[in-house]
Design a protein around this motif. Structure first.
Motif, mmCIF file in Angstrom:
data_model
loop_
_atom_site.group_PDB
_atom_site.id
_atom_site.type_symbol
_atom_site.label_atom_id
_atom_site.label_comp_id
_atom_site.label_asym_id
_atom_site.label_seq_id
_atom_site.Cartn_x
_atom_site.Cartn_y
_atom_site.Cartn_z
ATOM 1 N N ASP A 56 9.068 -1.575 -0.280
ATOM 2 C CA ASP A 56 8.921 -2.948 -0.777
ATOM 3 C C ASP A 56 8.891 -3.891 0.425
ATOM 4 O O ASP A 56 9.410 -3.575 1.484
ATOM 5 C CB ASP A 56 10.056 -3.318 -1.751
ATOM 6 C CG ASP A 56 11.395 -3.455 -1.053
ATOM 7 O OD1 ASP A 56 11.728 -2.546 -0.274
ATOM 8 O OD2 ASP A 56 12.103 -4.447 -1.271
ATOM 9 N N LEU A 57 8.235 -5.027 0.266
ATOM 10 C CA LEU A 57 8.094 -5.971 1.377
ATOM 11 C C LEU A 57 8.922 -7.220 1.085
ATOM 12 O O LEU A 57 8.877 -7.738 -0.032
ATOM 13 C CB LEU A 57 6.622 -6.355 1.567
ATOM 14 C CG LEU A 57 5.686 -5.186 1.900
ATOM 15 C CD1 LEU A 57 4.242 -5.646 1.931
ATOM 16 C CD2 LEU A 57 6.064 -4.541 3.221
ATOM 17 N N PRO A 58 9.686 -7.719 2.065
ATOM 18 C CA PRO A 58 10.598 -8.834 1.789
ATOM 19 C C PRO A 58 9.876 -10.158 1.521
ATOM 20 O O PRO A 58 9.117 -10.645 2.357
ATOM 21 C CB PRO A 58 11.451 -8.926 3.063
ATOM 22 C CG PRO A 58 10.736 -8.132 4.098
ATOM 23 C CD PRO A 58 9.814 -7.188 3.424
ATOM 24 N N ASN A 108 -1.213 4.718 -11.449
ATOM 25 C CA ASN A 108 -2.232 3.984 -10.688
ATOM 26 C C ASN A 108 -1.876 2.502 -10.687
ATOM 27 O O ASN A 108 -1.876 1.866 -11.735
ATOM 28 C CB ASN A 108 -3.620 4.164 -11.316
ATOM 29 C CG ASN A 108 -4.138 5.575 -11.087
ATOM 30 O OD1 ASN A 108 -3.899 6.155 -10.035
ATOM 31 N ND2 ASN A 108 -4.806 6.136 -12.083
ATOM 32 N N ALA A 109 -1.574 1.963 -9.505
ATOM 33 C CA ALA A 109 -1.180 0.555 -9.419
ATOM 34 C C ALA A 109 -2.093 -0.185 -8.449
ATOM 35 O O ALA A 109 -2.503 0.375 -7.436
ATOM 36 C CB ALA A 109 0.278 0.449 -8.961
ATOM 37 N N ASP A 110 -2.407 -1.423 -8.778
ATOM 38 C CA ASP A 110 -3.163 -2.285 -7.857
ATOM 39 C C ASP A 110 -2.191 -3.002 -6.938
ATOM 40 O O ASP A 110 -1.185 -3.543 -7.410
ATOM 41 C CB ASP A 110 -3.944 -3.344 -8.653
ATOM 42 C CG ASP A 110 -5.236 -2.791 -9.210
ATOM 43 O OD1 ASP A 110 -6.287 -3.100 -8.636
ATOM 44 O OD2 ASP A 110 -5.192 -2.057 -10.213
ATOM 45 N N LEU A 161 6.832 -1.987 6.821
ATOM 46 C CA LEU A 161 6.890 -3.359 7.319
ATOM 47 C C LEU A 161 5.579 -3.813 7.984
ATOM 48 O O LEU A 161 5.185 -4.973 7.892
ATOM 49 C CB LEU A 161 8.052 -3.500 8.315
ATOM 50 C CG LEU A 161 8.236 -4.885 8.947
ATOM 51 C CD1 LEU A 161 8.658 -5.918 7.903
ATOM 52 C CD2 LEU A 161 9.264 -4.844 10.073
ATOM 53 N N HIS A 162 4.880 -2.855 8.660
ATOM 54 C CA HIS A 162 3.647 -3.218 9.396
ATOM 55 C C HIS A 162 2.576 -3.826 8.491
ATOM 56 O O HIS A 162 1.661 -4.495 8.953
ATOM 57 C CB HIS A 162 3.083 -1.986 10.120
ATOM 58 C CG HIS A 162 2.624 -0.919 9.175
ATOM 59 N ND1 HIS A 162 3.503 0.015 8.654
ATOM 60 C CD2 HIS A 162 1.430 -0.667 8.604
ATOM 61 C CE1 HIS A 162 2.832 0.817 7.824
ATOM 62 N NE2 HIS A 162 1.583 0.427 7.781
ATOM 63 N N GLU A 163 2.666 -3.581 7.170
ATOM 64 C CA GLU A 163 1.691 -4.189 6.248
ATOM 65 C C GLU A 163 1.835 -5.710 6.226
ATOM 66 O O GLU A 163 0.906 -6.422 5.857
ATOM 67 C CB GLU A 163 1.879 -3.656 4.821
ATOM 68 C CG GLU A 163 1.443 -2.225 4.638
ATOM 69 C CD GLU A 163 1.504 -1.820 3.167
ATOM 70 O OE1 GLU A 163 1.041 -2.578 2.303
ATOM 71 O OE2 GLU A 163 2.024 -0.728 2.887
ATOM 72 N N LEU A 176 0.842 -1.212 0.000
ATOM 73 C CA LEU A 176 0.000 0.000 0.000
ATOM 74 C C LEU A 176 0.865 1.246 0.000
ATOM 75 O O LEU A 176 0.537 2.247 -0.627
ATOM 76 C CB LEU A 176 -0.897 0.018 1.242
ATOM 77 C CG LEU A 176 -2.144 -0.856 1.200
ATOM 78 C CD1 LEU A 176 -2.747 -0.976 2.587
ATOM 79 C CD2 LEU A 176 -3.164 -0.291 0.223
ATOM 80 N N ALA A 177 1.999 1.178 0.737
ATOM 81 C CA ALA A 177 2.910 2.341 0.799
ATOM 82 C C ALA A 177 3.451 2.653 -0.594
ATOM 83 O O ALA A 177 3.554 3.818 -0.990
ATOM 84 C CB ALA A 177 4.054 2.057 1.771
#
Length: 452
Positions: free
Chosen positions: A369-371, A192-194, A392-394, A178-179
């Motif tokens: 980005d999420l690892p 615009n990205a999903d 990271l909380h996502e 989301l970030a």
């Protein structure tokens, strides 16, 4: 698979990644999900290297196409020349393949980064062939370049402008958090990205004790130094972590079916961290936290604390240097053993499925980005201690499915707290949550229905 055939009426889709296909789990997931819809034929294009998952290599609706990279035979001071030649070589190969070898073309899905030259090539090919141009944003290429060159470098600025301009030209886009979606939607990018969250493939799951035992027997040479230090004898029935109890006679013709497998009461806690040994993963944090943890344990002699075995998986540039530092420091460690291993693709999920706790040292060059490594750990029902960064909380909800740490001391304190009742694992179980959503559910609702 390698020679999948297109059926009349199928739409042609190219999934393009300028990376090793076997080490691109998210793009493999995309390719497989597209192929499984049945009305799509996928040309999966990327570098030669590691083999992709068997279900991709063998799929009738997927053709795997490997492209070559120019070997670097130049001295270091000629690196800029090599970089230009490498890009030119890639452009020629990709243009030939995408314009003339692949028929027909309905859509192209491109991973970024790396963005050069894939975004430019994909945009040109899609416009010339009237195909849909879709980008899957995993991170920002300019932010990775900035780690080595610094954020004020002219090359970083050029790379960013290139990503912004071509990013806006896409017909649709995905991103990993989301970030990142929020950042892309802002005035600088206007994209615009999903959000399509990563999920672990189905091969990532918790192992039964008998399955874990077989893996530990296979990895016996890795564990031998630890076993010697702890005075444990390893054989087919005894590993550091498990015991196989053989009941009844076992012959070649009638294997006993009464074997039972148990976990040892004196087993060490098994921790895993996976890395590509890159600058945005700081292994000094792990080493410092081990030093601090050893101090904390020494200050609490009344507290029973298990032996810890860390396995660091992956291969890459800084590995030799890191191994040397471990050897030097290990002399002063009484509870901690660090092993490094590069595992075959099929053993990596098995290892995660046998561990007690995962450690993520990913700091994110962009902060958004999420690892993927954490996603894999969650797929195996593994709680995770993760280095804190903006989004990271996502993925890791502190105290719910893992812990966040900002310093090596904080990580050490978390390890002491979480493992001090081991092997009871009550404290670990409080932060162990089974993630429910699968990639396929996520992909069908977000990607297939909305964008593709």
């Amino acid at each position: 698979g390698k020679h999948g055939r297109m059926v009349v009426g199928q739409k042609g889709v190219v999934v393009l990644v300028l990376g090793d296909l076997g080490r691109s789990p998210r793009m493999q997931n995309h390719a497989l999900s597209l192929a499984q819809t049945g009305d799509v034929h996928v040309d999966f294009v990327g570098y030669a290297g590691t083999t992709a998952r068997a279900e991709i290599e063998d799929h009738k609706n997927i053709t795997v196409r490997r492209i070559k990279t120019l070997p670097n035979v130049f001295p270091r001071f000629l690196y800029p020349l090599y970089a230009l030649l490498k890009i030119a070589f890639l452009v020629m190969q990709l243009m030939w393949l995408l314009l003339f070898k692949i028929r027909p073309l309905h859509m192209m899905l491109v991973q970024t980064p790396p963005a050069i030259p894939s975004l430019m090539v994909a945009w040109i090919v899609c416009r010339l062939r009237g195909a849909k141009f879709v980008i899957d944003w995993h991170n920002f290429g300019y932010s990775i370049l900035a780690i080595n060159l610094g954020p004020k470098s002219a090359l970083v600025t050029i790379y960013r402008r290139y990503e912004e301009i071509l990013g806006r030209r896409a017909d649709a886009a995905f991103c990993v958090s989301l970030a990142m979606q929020k950042l892309l939607a802002g005035p600088a990018w206007k994209v615009n990205a999903d959000v399509l969250y990563d999920c672990a493939p189905s091969s990532f799951k918790r192992l039964r004790i008998d399955e874990a035992h077989k893996l530990f027997v296979k990895l016996e040479p890795k564990f031998k130094p630890v076993a010697e230090a702890l005075n444990v004898t390893l054989d087919d029935t005894h590993t550091l972590f498990t015991i196989k109890r053989v009941k009844g006679k076992q012959t070649e013709h009638s294997p006993s079916r009464l074997d039972t497998y148990i976990q040892r009461d004196d087993r060490p806690a098994l921790l895993v961290s996976s890395t590509s040994w890159t600058p945005d993963e700081d292994f000094n944090v792990l080493l410092e936290s081990v030093n601090h943890l050893e101090d904390v344990i020494a200050r609490h002699p009344e507290q029973h604390f298990p032996q810890l075995v860390f396995i660091i998986t992956g291969k890459g540039g800084d590995k030799k240097q890191f191994k040397q530092i471990i050897r030097e420091r290990a002399v002063n460690w009484h509870h901690t053993h660090i092993l490094t291993a590069f595992l075959p693709a099929e053993d990596y999920p098995r290892l995660l499925g046998s561990c007690d706790l995962g450690i993520s040292l990913h700091t994110s060059s962009s902060g958004v980005d999420l690892p993927m490594k954490v996603v894999d750990m969650f797929g195996c029902g593994l709680p995770v201690c993760a280095y804190h960064f903006k989004s990271l909380h996502e993925l890791v909800r502190d105290g719910e499915n893992g812990r966040h740490f900002k310093t090596s001391n904080e990580l050490a304190d978390q390890l002491f707290e979480l493992l001090s009742d081991f092997p009871a694992k009550k404290r670990l179980s409080r932060i162990t949550k089974k993630e429910r959503v699968t990639w396929q559910q996520n992909w069908t609702t977000k990607a297939w229905n909305n964008v593709l």
